[in-house]
Write an enzyme that holds these catalytic residues in place. Structure first.
Site, PDB file in Angstrom:
ATOM      1  N   ASP A 229      -5.017  -4.944   4.623  1.00 55.20           N
ATOM      2  CA  ASP A 229      -3.755  -4.352   5.065  1.00 55.20           C
ATOM      3  C   ASP A 229      -4.047  -3.536   6.327  1.00 55.20           C
ATOM      4  OD1 ASP A 229      -1.078  -3.805   5.040  1.00 55.20           O
ATOM      5  OD2 ASP A 229      -1.082  -2.640   3.192  1.00 55.20           O
TER       6      ASP A 229
ATOM      7  N   HIS B 179      -3.233   2.070   2.016  1.00 59.51           N
ATOM      8  CA  HIS B 179      -2.518   3.320   2.296  1.00 59.51           C
ATOM      9  C   HIS B 179      -1.870   3.817   1.015  1.00 59.51           C
ATOM     10  CE1 HIS B 179       1.039   0.795   2.003  1.00 59.51           C
ATOM     11  NE2 HIS B 179       0.335  -0.096   2.680  1.00 59.51           N
TER      12      HIS B 179
ATOM     13  N   GLU C 297      -2.132  -0.531   7.697  1.00 55.40           N
ATOM     14  CA  GLU C 297      -1.792   0.887   7.892  1.00 55.40           C
ATOM     15  C   GLU C 297      -2.999   1.810   7.699  1.00 55.40           C
ATOM     16  OE1 GLU C 297       0.085  -1.257   6.282  1.00 55.40           O
ATOM     17  OE2 GLU C 297       2.177  -1.025   6.953  1.00 55.40           O
TER      18      GLU C 297
ATOM     19  N   GLU D  73       0.668   0.360  -3.443  1.00 53.97           N
ATOM     20  CA  GLU D  73       0.193  -1.028  -3.435  1.00 53.97           C
ATOM     21  C   GLU D  73      -1.192  -1.154  -4.086  1.00 53.97           C
ATOM     22  OE1 GLU D  73       0.591  -2.112   0.714  1.00 53.97           O
ATOM     23  OE2 GLU D  73       2.698  -1.519   0.656  1.00 53.97           O
TER      24      GLU D  73
ATOM     25  N   HIS E 236      -0.846  -7.808   5.693  1.00 53.10           N
ATOM     26  CA  HIS E 236       0.095  -6.932   6.391  1.00 53.10           C
ATOM     27  C   HIS E 236       1.203  -7.698   7.111  1.00 53.10           C
ATOM     28  CE1 HIS E 236       1.731  -3.664   8.730  1.00 53.10           C
ATOM     29  NE2 HIS E 236       1.555  -4.378   9.825  1.00 53.10           N
TER      30      HIS E 236
ATOM     31  N   HIS F  18       3.911   4.084   2.162  1.00 53.89           N
ATOM     32  CA  HIS F  18       5.067   3.283   1.760  1.00 53.89           C
ATOM     33  C   HIS F  18       4.591   2.313   0.679  1.00 53.89           C
ATOM     34  CE1 HIS F  18       3.017   0.442   4.358  1.00 53.89           C
ATOM     35  NE2 HIS F  18       3.708  -0.516   3.788  1.00 53.89           N
TER      36      HIS F  18
HETATM   37 ZN   LIG Z   1       0.690  -2.138   2.775  1.00 50.69          ZN
END
Ligand SMILES: [Zn+2]
Length: 277
Positions: free
Chosen positions: A8, A105, A10, A135, A60, A116
Site C-alpha cells: 500500500d 497506515h 500511504e 486495513e 493502492h 483511512h
Molecule cells: Zn490503504
C-alpha cells in the site's frame, strides 16, 4: 519459501499528503519511486532470509503504482485491479508462507498519516466484532483463514503500534513519525531501505504456514459521514441499518466479510456527490 508482499502507498517513505498518493500528480510520480524503494528493500530482505519466491501484490488505489523496472529481478509483481481478495490477493492458493504489509497506515477515524479504511473520507469508522479495525487488522484476519502469518509491517509509527494488536511478533519499521494526518517527520529512503531490508530478513524466519484459523462469525459495523451513504449501503444483501449513519452485517468467514465490505464501499462510492459528499 514464498512470501507475498501487500504493498500500500500511504505508509511509504516520504508520503504525507493526498497528492503524494494520487495517481497522475507530479508528487505521486516522485513518491512512487520512494514507494518502490521500500518494497524492493523488503524483497531483498526476504531473499536474504531464505525466500525462494516473492510476489508483490499492488494494493493502492488503481493498483498500478510500483515501478516494475526497479525491482529485484527475482521478484514478481501482480499489478492492476479487480482481484477477489483485493489487498491480499494471491494468499488463497496454498503456497504462501508469510505475508508482509508494506506501506500500511492506520484506520478511519484514528490518528495517523493519511489514516483511512479503504474510502478516503466517507467512512469514519469500521469495527470488527466490536474492535476498531483498519486495513491491517481486516487483512490479518483474511490471511489467517489461509494459515498465513504476517511477517513484516511498515508504515508510520502509529501503524506499527496498531500492528502490535494483530501481528505482535512481526518485525515493524516506522519509516516516519506521525505529526498530523498530513504531516510526519520522515526518514530518508536510504535509511528506511536499510531498516526494511533488515526487518524483512528477520521476518522471513516467521514465515511458517499454520492451520487455517476459523474465527467467525464476524460482525462488521461501518460508520459513514452522511446518513444517505448508510442508506445506500443497505442495498447490499445482508447489510442492515444500525445506529445513526451506521450499518452492520455478519459473515461466517472473513472471506465473505471482506467481499461484502468491498460491495458496500463500491455502492457507497457510487452514492457520493462531488460537492456535498
Ligand atoms: Zn490503504
Amino acid at each position: 519459501m514464498k512470501i507475498l508482499i501487500s504493498a500500500d502507498m500511504e505508509g511509504a517513505t516520504g508520503v504525507t499528503w493526498p497528492a503524494d498518493v494520487l495517481p497522475g500528480t507530479a508528487q505521486w510520480e516522485r513518491c512512487r519511486s520512494m514507494f518502490t524503494s521500500d518494497v524492493n528493500a523488503a524483497v531483498l530482505g526476504f531473499f536474504d532470509g531464505g525466500a525462494d519466491e516473492v510476489l508483490i501484490n499492488e494494493a493502492h488505489w488503481s493498483m498500478r503504482n510500483l515501478l516494475l523496472e526497479r525491482l529485484d529481478e527475482r521478484a514478481e509483481m501482480l499489478t492492476g485491479k479487480h482481484k477477489s481478495l483485493s489487498m491480499v490477493e494471491g494468499v488463497q492458493h496454498g503456497d504462501v508462507d508469510g505475508i508482509a504489509f508494506v506501506g500500511y497506515h492506520t484506520g478511519a477515524g484514528t490518528e495517523g498519516v493519511l489514516a483511512h479504511t479503504y474510502l478516503a473520507n466517507s467512512l469514519t469508522g469500521v469495527w470488527l466484532n466490536g474492535e476498531r479495525a483498519g486495513e491491517g487488522l481486516l487483512n490479518a484476519h483474511v490471511v489467517a483463514e489461509y494459515g498465513v502469518p504476517v511477517v513484516l509491517v511498515t508504515g508510520d509509527d502509529l501503524t506499527c503500534e496498531d500492528a502490535l494488536g494483530y501481528a505482535p511478533e512481526a518485525p515493524k519499521v516506522a519509516v516516519k513519525d506521525h505529526v498530523s494526518r498530513y504531516a510526519a517527520v520522515c526518514r530518508t529512503p536510504s535509511r528506511t531501505s536499510a531498516a526494511i531490508r533488515a526487518a524483512a530478513k528477520e521476518g522471513a524466519a516467521l514465515a511458517v504456514r499454520h492451520e487455517p484459523v476459523r474465527g467467525g462469525p464476524f460482525t462488521m459495523e461501518l460508520e459513514f459521514d452522511a446518513a444517505h451513504l448508510a442508506a445506500a449501503a443497505t442495498v447490499v444483501p445482508g447489510v442492515r441499518t444500525g445506529e445513526e449513519r451506521r450499518v452492520a452485517y455478519t459473515s461466517e468467514t472473513m472471506y465473505d466479510a471482506i467481499r461484502t465490505f468491498k460491495a458496500v464501499t463500491t455502492i457507497v462510492s457510487a452514492a457520493l456527490e462531488e460537492q456535498y459528499g
